[in-house]
Scaffold this motif. Sequence first.
Motif, PDB file in Angstrom:
ATOM      1  N   GLY A 171       4.621  -8.259  -4.291  1.00 46.36           N
ATOM      2  CA  GLY A 171       5.390  -8.385  -3.059  1.00 46.36           C
ATOM      3  C   GLY A 171       6.617  -9.265  -3.191  1.00 46.36           C
ATOM      4  N   GLY A 172       6.875  -9.759  -4.398  1.00 47.30           N
ATOM      5  CA  GLY A 172       8.006 -10.657  -4.605  1.00 47.30           C
ATOM      6  C   GLY A 172       7.585 -12.101  -4.802  1.00 47.30           C
ATOM      7  N   THR A 173       6.302 -12.326  -5.048  1.00 45.00           N
ATOM      8  CA  THR A 173       5.790 -13.694  -5.141  1.00 45.00           C
ATOM      9  C   THR A 173       6.351 -14.445  -6.348  1.00 45.00           C
ATOM     10  OG1 THR A 173       3.827 -12.816  -6.282  1.00 45.00           O
ATOM     11  CG2 THR A 173       3.641 -13.197  -3.924  1.00 45.00           C
ATOM     12  N   THR A 174       6.438 -13.783  -7.495  1.00 45.40           N
ATOM     13  CA  THR A 174       6.966 -14.457  -8.688  1.00 45.40           C
ATOM     14  C   THR A 174       8.430 -14.817  -8.502  1.00 45.40           C
ATOM     15  OG1 THR A 174       5.395 -13.242 -10.097  1.00 45.40           O
ATOM     16  CG2 THR A 174       7.266 -14.296 -11.183  1.00 45.40           C
ATOM     17  N   SER A 175       9.200 -13.907  -7.913  1.00 47.99           N
ATOM     18  CA  SER A 175      10.607 -14.203  -7.656  1.00 47.99           C
ATOM     19  C   SER A 175      10.748 -15.387  -6.711  1.00 47.99           C
ATOM     20  CB  SER A 175      11.305 -12.973  -7.069  1.00 47.99           C
ATOM     21  OG  SER A 175      11.423 -11.942  -8.034  1.00 47.99           O
ATOM     22  N   LEU A 176       9.983 -15.389  -5.621  1.00 46.95           N
ATOM     23  CA  LEU A 176      10.072 -16.496  -4.671  1.00 46.95           C
ATOM     24  C   LEU A 176       9.713 -17.815  -5.343  1.00 46.95           C
ATOM     25  CD1 LEU A 176      10.457 -17.711  -1.888  1.00 46.95           C
ATOM     26  CD2 LEU A 176       8.111 -17.039  -1.317  1.00 46.95           C
ATOM     27  N   TYR A 177       8.689 -17.801  -6.177  1.00 50.85           N
ATOM     28  CA  TYR A 177       8.271 -19.034  -6.839  1.00 50.85           C
ATOM     29  C   TYR A 177       9.359 -19.533  -7.789  1.00 50.85           C
ATOM     30  CZ  TYR A 177       5.166 -22.420  -9.062  1.00 50.85           C
ATOM     31  OH  TYR A 177       4.608 -23.584  -9.532  1.00 50.85           O
ATOM     32  N   LEU A 190       3.940 -12.823   1.290  1.00 52.17           N
ATOM     33  CA  LEU A 190       4.958 -11.780   1.351  1.00 52.17           C
ATOM     34  C   LEU A 190       4.244 -10.437   1.415  1.00 52.17           C
ATOM     35  CD1 LEU A 190       5.964 -13.997  -1.118  1.00 52.17           C
ATOM     36  CD2 LEU A 190       8.076 -12.783  -0.593  1.00 52.17           C
ATOM     37  N   LEU A 191       4.586  -9.629   2.407  1.00 51.51           N
ATOM     38  CA  LEU A 191       3.905  -8.362   2.631  1.00 51.51           C
ATOM     39  C   LEU A 191       4.879  -7.203   2.432  1.00 51.51           C
ATOM     40  CD1 LEU A 191       1.877  -9.338   5.835  1.00 51.51           C
ATOM     41  CD2 LEU A 191       1.250  -9.623   3.429  1.00 51.51           C
ATOM     42  N   ARG A 192       4.515  -6.315   1.529  1.00 46.17           N
ATOM     43  CA  ARG A 192       5.365  -5.185   1.141  1.00 46.17           C
ATOM     44  C   ARG A 192       4.710  -3.878   1.576  1.00 46.17           C
ATOM     45  NH1 ARG A 192       6.742  -3.817  -5.238  1.00 46.17           N
ATOM     46  NH2 ARG A 192       8.229  -2.102  -4.878  1.00 46.17           N
ATOM     47  N   ASN A 193       5.511  -2.851   1.830  1.00 47.37           N
ATOM     48  CA  ASN A 193       4.960  -1.526   2.101  1.00 47.37           C
ATOM     49  C   ASN A 193       3.772  -1.290   1.174  1.00 47.37           C
ATOM     50  OD1 ASN A 193       4.459   1.339   1.801  1.00 47.37           O
ATOM     51  ND2 ASN A 193       6.397   1.715   2.831  1.00 47.37           N
ATOM     52  N   ASN A 219       8.411 -10.480   5.311  1.00 52.49           N
ATOM     53  CA  ASN A 219       8.497  -9.059   4.999  1.00 52.49           C
ATOM     54  C   ASN A 219       9.198  -8.909   3.656  1.00 52.49           C
ATOM     55  OD1 ASN A 219      10.401  -6.507   5.076  1.00 52.49           O
ATOM     56  ND2 ASN A 219       8.645  -6.026   6.355  1.00 52.49           N
ATOM     57  N   SER A 220       8.524  -8.314   2.682  1.00 50.32           N
ATOM     58  CA  SER A 220       9.073  -8.247   1.325  1.00 50.32           C
ATOM     59  C   SER A 220      10.382  -7.482   1.270  1.00 50.32           C
ATOM     60  CB  SER A 220       8.050  -7.598   0.374  1.00 50.32           C
ATOM     61  OG  SER A 220       6.918  -8.417   0.213  1.00 50.32           O
ATOM     62  N   GLU A 221      10.479  -6.401   2.038  1.00 53.24           N
ATOM     63  CA  GLU A 221      11.716  -5.618   2.022  1.00 53.24           C
ATOM     64  C   GLU A 221      12.894  -6.461   2.509  1.00 53.24           C
ATOM     65  OE1 GLU A 221       8.375  -2.950   1.679  1.00 53.24           O
ATOM     66  OE2 GLU A 221       8.795  -4.402   3.250  1.00 53.24           O
TER      67      GLU A 221
END
Length: 359
Positions: free
Chosen positions: A96-102, A182-185, A276-278
């Motif tokens: 959901g983008g967790t690694t990028s956010l971290y 983070l929640l993704r489709n 929202n991940s998007e």
Amino acid sequence: MSTLSKRSSWCLLSTFVSIVILVCVYWYPEDDSRSRGHAYGAAGGNPDTLTKRGDQLNFNYSPCPSNSLMSSEHWKEVRPLHDDCPAVFVIGARKGGTTSLYHYLDKHPNFRGIEMKDEPMDGETYYFSLHYNSTPWAEYIKRFPREEGTMSGESTVDNLLHCKVPERLFRSCGNQVKAIMLLRNPIQRLESNFLMRANFGIYPWHPTSMETVLSDEIDSEIQKLYEAVKDVNPSNWVQALCAFRPTDNLVYEGLYYVFVMNWLCNFPAENILIINSEEFFQSTASVLSQVFQFVGLSAVENSNITSRVHNTGADFKRLPHQQLKLRDIEKLMQIYRPMNNALFDILDWTNVDWNLWKT
């Protein structure tokens, strides 16, 4: 100027100001976003963002099990076991983008990440999900740097899914910590997760038929889901808790409503941020500013820290991205649609549509 003239001028000025005030009041009515049900975002009271704190949701505790931590006022009496906890927990969803956010957090001058090797496991400890009863706290906590004026945290994606983590985290750390999800489709999340696993060799490699491998995997995972949870629907979310260990079922990981409800029922809502991940992918700098404010970091110039996506998970030269068959999408939507709609209701995500597949 005579005294009379001065008084006349003052009266005219007062009349003009009064008219302006009346025009402002009636022509520009008070913002009614709260009355329309739009919870304010985490940063700056922005009603347009999809990023929401848990205490800004359309949620009450009546659906919570009677034994959940937040279902009574007794949670306020809980005294945390530790006073040296990491400050931030990025808890999922996987892909959901967790690694990028971290990584973006780690680039903030006042945040220190752990295990930063530019790998999918960056920031992950699995302490609260897998090692809670086997690893001493002292061994866990020494992984986090301690520097004056800085904070640290982790990014274990299993923490969203594991049914006992919210209560474990609260009993360990109390109100000291913030949790970010983070929640993704969910269909796109499943596909991305499958591609990552295929890239790591978890599935047999068929250069010309990975579409079939994915289709067979979806059928298998759906069958296992229905064997474990007889009735998959929002009103029965408690039954779905603990149905699988994290990573055991690709389809199960997309039942976000189940996991969000579990966290809201067992962790202070004001300490939860839902992204929202998007929106995160498209408006990274804006979402980051809200994250920084939520965790207590100062605002920074984001242009220097948002230039790269981390952990894409697959070599897309080998694995073309769009591989889902229409029949598989329809099967998955039968499961996800009611859960998505229930989630959107509490998040007030009125303009989000995961129920339509967009290629």
